[in-house]
Enzyme design. Structure first.
Site, PDB file in Angstrom:
ATOM      1  N   ALA A  57       0.817  -1.215   0.000  1.00 19.78           N
ATOM      2  CA  ALA A  57       0.000   0.000   0.000  1.00 19.78           C
ATOM      3  C   ALA A  57       0.851   1.265   0.000  1.00 19.78           C
ATOM      4  O   ALA A  57       0.385   2.328  -0.374  1.00 19.78           O
ATOM      5  CB  ALA A  57      -0.897  -0.001   1.237  1.00 19.78           C
ATOM      6  N   LYS A  58       2.113   1.135   0.427  1.00 24.33           N
ATOM      7  CA  LYS A  58       3.046   2.265   0.465  1.00 24.33           C
ATOM      8  C   LYS A  58       2.408   3.492   1.119  1.00 24.33           C
ATOM      9  O   LYS A  58       2.488   4.591   0.606  1.00 24.33           O
ATOM     10  CB  LYS A  58       3.583   2.554  -0.946  1.00 24.33           C
ATOM     11  CG  LYS A  58       4.266   1.304  -1.545  1.00 24.33           C
ATOM     12  CD  LYS A  58       4.992   1.560  -2.840  1.00 24.33           C
ATOM     13  CE  LYS A  58       5.730   0.331  -3.331  1.00 24.33           C
ATOM     14  NZ  LYS A  58       4.875  -0.752  -3.877  1.00 24.33           N
ATOM     15  N   ARG A  59       1.796   3.266   2.281  1.00 26.24           N
ATOM     16  CA  ARG A  59       1.169   4.340   3.019  1.00 26.24           C
ATOM     17  C   ARG A  59       2.191   5.056   3.894  1.00 26.24           C
ATOM     18  O   ARG A  59       3.374   4.694   3.916  1.00 26.24           O
ATOM     19  CB  ARG A  59       0.027   3.786   3.881  1.00 26.24           C
ATOM     20  CG  ARG A  59      -1.116   3.131   3.091  1.00 26.24           C
ATOM     21  CD  ARG A  59      -1.824   4.096   2.184  1.00 26.24           C
ATOM     22  NE  ARG A  59      -3.100   3.548   1.681  1.00 26.24           N
ATOM     23  CZ  ARG A  59      -3.281   2.988   0.491  1.00 26.24           C
ATOM     24  NH1 ARG A  59      -2.278   2.863  -0.356  1.00 26.24           N
ATOM     25  NH2 ARG A  59      -4.471   2.552   0.130  1.00 26.24           N
ATOM     26  N   ASP A  84       3.918   4.896  -6.270  1.00 28.73           N
ATOM     27  CA  ASP A  84       4.334   3.516  -6.508  1.00 28.73           C
ATOM     28  C   ASP A  84       4.954   3.458  -7.890  1.00 28.73           C
ATOM     29  O   ASP A  84       5.008   4.469  -8.588  1.00 28.73           O
ATOM     30  CB  ASP A  84       3.104   2.605  -6.402  1.00 28.73           C
ATOM     31  CG  ASP A  84       3.461   1.184  -5.995  1.00 28.73           C
ATOM     32  OD1 ASP A  84       4.447   0.637  -6.517  1.00 28.73           O
ATOM     33  OD2 ASP A  84       2.749   0.612  -5.161  1.00 28.73           O
TER      34      ASP A  84
END
Lengths: 276, 276
Positions: free
Chosen positions: A92-94, B96
């Protein structure tokens, strides 16, 4: 899931394969489009065909979010059919200010019961720590990514206390104090296996999640040789090569064949490179 | 929305206020909990009460994602009641590899019709550019955030071509080539208004989205004095101070009063600091 449970799974399956569930409605076999939820149905069959050959599944959240509310339903249903003993990664690369990161943590760890989530480091300690408060849940922090843009900032020379580092090394070094090898992993792209020795010097005991093998050109043998530690310490991701091995009705069977080929290669590297 | 349309709105409303819709089910007035969708109902009334005093709304996506699929429905319904002329910001902090960022872009720009999205810079150019391909849509790149953790990486000294920068300055400098002041803004926390002059030297024409005024201690006057450019160039966010001004049945009225106080202060600063 604990680190020991993950390592036990790796030894039992002789695999450190992570299957990326980057499920794209435009790429799945056409015969699935008649299903009520084609994305879930695709995932369900892929999982059934590969779960004894891999140790982790990693849905990239963008592929689900792109479908709005019904994408989240497909994701939740997918999570429910992944066997309990397989590690799950929300890619999710939050990362946001403290109270907000905690909301993301609750969404992925409690609502959806993921074992781990990928987090971007740019906002620093208070954007990462809320994710580390959940027992047996993991943060996978971006360190050195596999995309061409990793060159822009991750490879910058950073001066700190009179010493010079790459920024990604500073991320590794500083974040070591935020978590432990029991709750903190790092994303390290296989396209930069030339740096794996330096990374292992800074984070000897941590698991590394490794994208970029296969389609993006990274070598599985290189990363295994230089990256393996006493708990294996590697989860090597493969998505397209496995899940889109065929667009026909045999897609699940072909996905299994592709996963088996990777697992067999990994079995050899576990023999050759896992420290005794 | 174009930069000229945004500036026209700022001049018409004499305001550069962005209202943060960080709507927390635990903090909204209890009488709303009987509604079918309390979060949407809260937002609807806040928007109705404040949309002539502010120029942007910024839902932080974590607050919606935390509720699973129904949170996304609340978000979508909220978007639909924001007047067309008000700028909308998906505070999502996404980013991303290329094809994945494009999926995020489609989710926020096409499915939900946001005007802009916040993006984290760590993965570099190919994680940002997919968002910049959409006409009249905006990327708001994290540069210097308002949280304590901004100290960990954003303030590191970076050496590049023999010159020394803070990392956040390098983010500003490098990203100038990726977009234009017509499609790229930056997040700059008001808690570091001491750096606004340096930021304006690197990005003179860009809009800055400024969190951290009020509750987090930043000064609206300072940021206005040093940050304003010929298109105003500022969107100053306030969330808690406005949307939680009261927990009673009068919450919308009190939110309006709080927004009006900020707007009146902004009117003065537009008189004093907007270059002729």
């Amino acid at each position: 899931m604990t680190r020991d449970q993950l390592f036990e799974q790796i030894q039992r399956k002789r695999s450190y394969l992570c299957v990326g569930l980057d499920t794209d409605i435009k790429k799945i076999p056409p015969h699935l489009l008649n299903h009520e939820d084609p994305i879930f149905e695709f995932n369900r069959q892929i999982i059934e065909a590969t779960s004894d050959l891999c140790v982790a599944y990693k849905p990239n959240i963008a592929f689900y979010e792109a479908h709005g509310p019904k994408g989240w339903v497909s994701l939740q249903k997918t999570l429910e059919v992944i066997p309990q003993d397989v590690f799950t990664i929300a890619d999710a690369k939050r990362g946001d200010i403290g109270n907000t990161s905690e909301l993301y943590a609750r969404a992925f760890f409690e609502q959806m019961n993921f074992d781990s989530i990928t987090v971007a480091p740019y906002m620093g300690v208070d954007s990462v720590q809320p994710f580390l408060q959940f027992p047996n849940k993991w943060v996978i922090l971006l360190a050195l990514t596999s995309n061409p843009g990793h060159d822009d900032f991750q490879m910058l020379s950073v001066v700190s206390h009179g010493k010079s580092y790459f920024l990604f090394e500073k991320v590794l070094e500083k974040s070591q104090a935020w978590g432990t090898p029991e709750n903190l992993m790092y994303v390290v792209g296989a396209t930069r296996s030339d740096y794996v020795e330096r990374i292992r010097a800074l984070a000897p005991d941590s698991f590394l999640l490794v994208p970029g093998v296969g389609a993006q050109g990274g070598s599985l043998e290189e990363i295994s040789k230089f990256g393996m530690n006493s708990h294996c310490g590697l989860l090597v991701n493969s998505a397209r090569q496995i899940i889109y091995a065929s667009q026909g009705e045999d897609f699940a069977e072909k996905a299994r064949e592709a996963a088996l080929a990777v697992q067999q290669e990994m079995d050899r590297y576990l023999n050759d490179y896992l420290p005794a």
